[in-house]
Motif scaffolding. Structure first.
Motif, short mmCIF file in Angstrom:
data_model
loop_
_atom_site.label_atom_id
_atom_site.label_comp_id
_atom_site.label_asym_id
_atom_site.label_seq_id
_atom_site.Cartn_x
_atom_site.Cartn_y
_atom_site.Cartn_z
N LYS A 198 0.78 -1.30 -0.04
CA LYS A 198 0.01 -0.07 -0.02
C LYS A 198 0.92 1.26 0.01
CE LYS A 198 -3.92 2.29 0.50
NZ LYS A 198 -4.71 2.38 -0.64
N TRP A 199 1.95 1.57 0.76
CA TRP A 199 2.61 2.71 1.23
C TRP A 199 4.15 2.55 0.78
CZ3 TRP A 199 -0.46 1.11 5.44
CH2 TRP A 199 -1.67 1.89 5.33
N PHE B 243 22.26 3.44 -3.43
CA PHE B 243 21.62 1.99 -3.80
C PHE B 243 20.31 1.91 -3.32
CE2 PHE B 243 26.17 1.06 -4.07
CZ PHE B 243 26.36 0.76 -5.81
N VAL B 244 20.12 2.33 -1.81
CA VAL B 244 18.85 2.50 -1.45
C VAL B 244 18.54 3.63 -0.62
CG1 VAL B 244 19.26 -0.14 -0.57
CG2 VAL B 244 20.17 1.36 0.91
N GLU B 245 17.31 3.94 -0.37
CA GLU B 245 16.64 4.95 0.55
C GLU B 245 17.26 4.52 2.03
OE1 GLU B 245 15.38 7.93 -0.35
OE2 GLU B 245 15.94 7.47 -2.46
N MET B 246 17.67 5.77 2.83
CA MET B 246 18.29 5.65 4.03
C MET B 246 17.28 5.00 5.14
SD MET B 246 20.49 7.90 6.45
CE MET B 246 19.17 9.33 6.34
N THR B 247 16.12 5.81 4.99
CA THR B 247 15.16 5.69 6.24
C THR B 247 14.57 4.45 5.96
OG1 THR B 247 14.86 8.02 6.34
CG2 THR B 247 13.11 6.54 7.49
N PRO B 248 13.80 3.98 4.91
CA PRO B 248 13.08 2.58 4.67
C PRO B 248 14.12 1.39 5.10
CG PRO B 248 12.76 3.89 2.60
CD PRO B 248 13.76 4.78 3.59
N PHE B 249 15.28 1.61 4.33
CA PHE B 249 16.33 0.62 4.47
C PHE B 249 16.71 0.30 5.88
CE2 PHE B 249 20.83 -0.84 4.58
CZ PHE B 249 20.65 -2.19 4.06
N PHE B 250 17.09 1.43 6.50
CA PHE B 250 17.57 1.30 7.94
C PHE B 250 16.52 0.71 8.88
CE2 PHE B 250 18.88 2.87 12.25
CZ PHE B 250 20.07 2.30 12.17
N ILE B 251 15.10 1.31 8.92
CA ILE B 251 14.04 0.93 9.70
C ILE B 251 13.88 -0.62 9.35
CG2 ILE B 251 11.65 0.97 10.21
CD1 ILE B 251 12.14 4.13 9.68
N SER B 252 14.03 -0.97 8.26
CA SER B 252 13.61 -2.43 7.94
C SER B 252 14.78 -3.33 8.32
CB SER B 252 13.52 -2.69 6.36
OG SER B 252 12.62 -1.98 5.79
N TYR C 247 9.64 0.75 -2.15
CA TYR C 247 11.05 0.64 -1.20
C TYR C 247 10.91 -0.94 -1.24
CZ TYR C 247 10.29 5.41 -0.36
OH TYR C 247 10.05 6.70 -0.26
N TRP C 248 10.64 -1.87 -2.09
CA TRP C 248 10.70 -3.25 -2.16
C TRP C 248 12.10 -3.81 -1.99
CZ3 TRP C 248 13.12 -6.08 -5.66
CH2 TRP C 248 13.40 -5.45 -6.86
N PHE C 249 12.92 -2.89 -2.57
CA PHE C 249 14.38 -3.42 -2.80
C PHE C 249 15.23 -3.05 -1.37
CE2 PHE C 249 19.11 -2.40 -3.59
CZ PHE C 249 19.40 -3.64 -4.26
N GLU C 250 14.69 -2.07 -0.78
CA GLU C 250 15.28 -1.85 0.41
C GLU C 250 14.76 -2.77 1.63
OE1 GLU C 250 13.98 0.30 -1.45
OE2 GLU C 250 15.32 2.11 -1.33
N PHE C 251 13.61 -3.09 1.65
CA PHE C 251 12.89 -4.18 2.44
C PHE C 251 13.68 -5.49 2.25
CE2 PHE C 251 9.54 -7.30 3.18
CZ PHE C 251 9.13 -6.88 4.63
N LEU C 252 13.78 -5.95 0.86
CA LEU C 252 14.37 -7.21 0.59
C LEU C 252 15.68 -7.32 0.82
CD1 LEU C 252 13.98 -9.90 -0.76
CD2 LEU C 252 14.54 -9.12 -2.96
N SER C 253 16.65 -6.18 0.74
CA SER C 253 18.03 -6.13 1.21
C SER C 253 18.07 -6.22 2.68
CB SER C 253 18.45 -4.95 0.47
OG SER C 253 18.48 -4.63 -0.77
N ALA C 254 17.47 -5.49 3.28
CA ALA C 254 17.52 -5.44 4.82
C ALA C 254 17.26 -6.87 5.40
CB ALA C 254 16.44 -4.32 5.39
N PHE C 255 16.25 -7.56 4.59
CA PHE C 255 15.85 -8.88 5.08
C PHE C 255 16.91 -9.96 4.80
CE2 PHE C 255 14.13 -13.08 4.05
CZ PHE C 255 13.44 -13.48 5.16
N LEU C 256 17.38 -9.88 3.73
CA LEU C 256 18.59 -10.79 3.44
C LEU C 256 19.93 -10.49 4.25
CD1 LEU C 256 18.26 -11.07 -0.40
CD2 LEU C 256 17.38 -12.57 1.05
#
Length: 127
Positions: A25-26, A90-99, A30-39
């Motif tokens: 939804k929101w 390569f990633v946006e800082m805030t969503p990547f760091f929070i994830s 930022y799917w790449f940030e989410f996936l990178s942080a997860f991995l």
């Protein structure tokens, strides 16, 4: 090891189920940030668990060296890779760091729970 991986997969499915709607939804951008942080967090937890379990039969000094030294090396790697990803844009800082922080806490909890279930079942070598 099988119990740890099963718990890790179940935890991952729960995380995905909880985070899927907000991500779609929101956070679709930022799917790449989410996936990178997860991995990053997942690999960190698997390596940490393997280091602890594989060194339990070693003498205490070797066990501590592997567990705490491995923890230091893993933290340096996670910090370095995070800084590289952020400073290289390569990633946006805030969503990547929070994830990364959310996944890190959940995966560390799973890793330590796995230790607590596995280590008492193994015979600890005394000197």
């Amino acid at each position: 090891m099988k119990t740890f991986l099963k718990n890790l997969i179940i935890g991952t499915i729960i995380i995905l189920a909880v985070c899927l709607f907000p991500l779609l939804k929101w956070g679709a951008d930022y799917w790449f940030e989410f996936l990178s942080a997860f991995l990053i967090s997942l690999i960190n937890a698997i390596v940490g668990y393997f280091l602890a379990i594989s060194s339990i039969s070693k003498p205490n000094s070797e066990f501590y060296k592997r567990v705490y030294g491995g923890m230091l090396v893993r933290m340096i790697f996670v910090l370095g890779f995070t800084l590289y990803m952020i400073t290289g844009n390569f990633v946006e800082m805030t969503p990547f760091f929070i994830s990364l922080m959310v996944f890190y806490v959940i995966h560390q909890w799973t890793e330590i729970s796995g230790w607590m279930n596995e280590l008492p079942a193994k015979k600890v070598q005394t000197q």
